[in-house]
Design an enzyme around this catalytic site. Structure first.
Site, PDB file in Angstrom:
ATOM      1  N   CYS A  82     -26.251  -1.679  -0.788  1.00 30.17           N
ATOM      2  CA  CYS A  82     -25.135  -2.338  -0.095  1.00 30.17           C
ATOM      3  C   CYS A  82     -25.585  -3.654   0.503  1.00 30.17           C
ATOM      4  CB  CYS A  82     -24.583  -1.421   0.984  1.00 30.17           C
ATOM      5  SG  CYS A  82     -23.235  -2.164   1.935  1.00 30.17           S
ATOM      6  N   CYS A  95     -18.757   4.831   6.526  1.00 26.10           N
ATOM      7  CA  CYS A  95     -18.644   3.368   6.577  1.00 26.10           C
ATOM      8  C   CYS A  95     -17.596   2.969   7.619  1.00 26.10           C
ATOM      9  CB  CYS A  95     -18.285   2.821   5.198  1.00 26.10           C
ATOM     10  SG  CYS A  95     -18.616   1.047   5.007  1.00 26.10           S
ATOM     11  N   CYS A  97     -26.061   6.728   4.709  1.00 29.70           N
ATOM     12  CA  CYS A  97     -25.365   6.317   3.486  1.00 29.70           C
ATOM     13  C   CYS A  97     -26.334   6.243   2.312  1.00 29.70           C
ATOM     14  CB  CYS A  97     -24.693   4.967   3.701  1.00 29.70           C
ATOM     15  SG  CYS A  97     -23.755   4.407   2.261  1.00 29.70           S
ATOM     16  N   LYS A 121       0.836  -1.205   0.000  1.00 28.71           N
ATOM     17  CA  LYS A 121       0.000   0.000   0.000  1.00 28.71           C
ATOM     18  C   LYS A 121       0.869   1.253   0.000  1.00 28.71           C
ATOM     19  CE  LYS A 121      -1.030   2.300   3.465  1.00 28.71           C
ATOM     20  NZ  LYS A 121      -1.410   2.845   4.780  1.00 28.71           N
ATOM     21  N   CYS A 163     -25.020   3.498   8.435  1.00 28.07           N
ATOM     22  CA  CYS A 163     -25.774   3.079   7.254  1.00 28.07           C
ATOM     23  C   CYS A 163     -26.984   3.979   7.002  1.00 28.07           C
ATOM     24  CB  CYS A 163     -26.230   1.623   7.395  1.00 28.07           C
ATOM     25  SG  CYS A 163     -24.870   0.432   7.497  1.00 28.07           S
TER      26      CYS A 163
END
Length: 307
Positions: A303, A287, A297, A217, A294
């Site tokens: 999702c 998230c 969102c 990463k 949620c």
């Protein structure tokens, strides 16, 4: 100032390949220095009409078979049509962009792009980018930014770090996660950079991940921020978690590197540079790892993890 290059895909459209004219996707210049232009649909038909052979009796016309290659920019976003892609991913991505439009997450003003001294020489800036990435592992952006400010106040160069004793270096970077181990890695990596790279950082993922304390990463982010090259998707804990919640991987992945490989199989390459910052900020604000928001969102109905 270190800036990320913009990587857009070629908009060449559809490439037509015939037996005599095709030189492959990366066709080079002709002998006179001009680029070989691909045949267009009308031109191909005209080519077929140019040559006429007199015959005694009429023959059945033969059709010219033309193969088509999709260019890198075909279908708007991407290099090729993947064999699999998650359902509704474009709408999910659009919703995340909308939720992230404020650019007010910690990563947006404390991420690696904001942790180096813009007035320093390019080589020093690249070194500071790499060091900020090494410090950021298992550490919040706010803590990493604070450690970088203290290091820069002491003079954040390869030479200065090598002349700093371990105790002082530890005091400067504390309380980043695993700070004692990072003191060791920073010293070892700095020595390698001085000996093998003239104080600069490597310009390839393979060489970067060979440095102590540098993972995939960090390497991909270093390539993007320090060198302006998109080498792959940088997957941290946020990207790993969100990709699995949205089912953006064909099967559940256990490790970030598995997630990176799964995402790169289908996600258009011109989105690779965007996806890390987009999902990291989304993971910091909505998230969340525990008790995700949620209800706030836009992807709640799309999702799988929210159902």
């Amino acid at each position: 100032m270190c800036s990320q290059k913009e990587f857009g895909m070629n908009d060449a459209g559809v490439r037509m390949v015939t037996r005599s004219l095709s030189r492959g996707l990366g066709a080079g210049p002709r002998g006179n220095g001009e680029e070989a232009a691909p045949l267009q649909r009308g031109e191909a038909a005209a080519e077929g009409r140019k040559i006429h052979h007199p015959v005694k009796r009429q023959r059945k016309a033969q059709s010219l078979h033309v193969a088509y290659e999709a260019s890198d920019g075909e279908n708007g976003e991407g290099t090729k049509m993947p064999s699999w892609a998650p359902q509704d991913w474009r709408q999910q991505l659009a919703n995340i962009r909308t939720m992230r439009s404020g650019k007010d997450a910690p990563v947006d003003h404390l991420g690696v792009e904001h942790c180096y001294d813009t007035s320093a020489p390019p080589k020093v800036r690249r070194y500071q980018v790499l060091l900020s990435l090494m410090l950021s592992s298992q550490t919040k952006d706010q803590v990493t930014a604070g450690a970088m400010q203290r290091l820069q106040a002491q003079g954040l160069t390869v030479e200065n770090i090598l002349q700093t004793d371990d105790r002082t270096l530890g005091t400067l970077i504390y309380p980043v996660g695993f700070w004692r181990t990072k003191v060791k890695y920073i010293k070892q990596t700095s020595a390698i950079l001085q000996q093998n790279y003239g104080g600069d950082i490597p310009a390839s993922v393979a060489e970067l991940v060979a440095l102590p304390g540098v993972g995939p990463k960090m390497a991909h982010l270093a390539m993007a921020v320090a060198w302006g090259t998109v080498s792959g998707i940088a997957v941290d804990t946020h990207v790993h978690r969100i990709a699995n919640r949205l089912r953006w991987t064909k099967k559940v992945t256990k490790h970030p590197e598995d997630t990176r490989a799964a995402l790169e199989e289908w996600l258009p390459r011109d989105l690779w540079s965007e996806i890390n910052g987009l999902l990291v900020g989304f993971g910091q604000q909505i998230c969340l790892p525990v008790r995700p928001r949620c209800h706030a969102c836009l992807n709640q109905a799309l999702c799988p993890a929210a159902q």
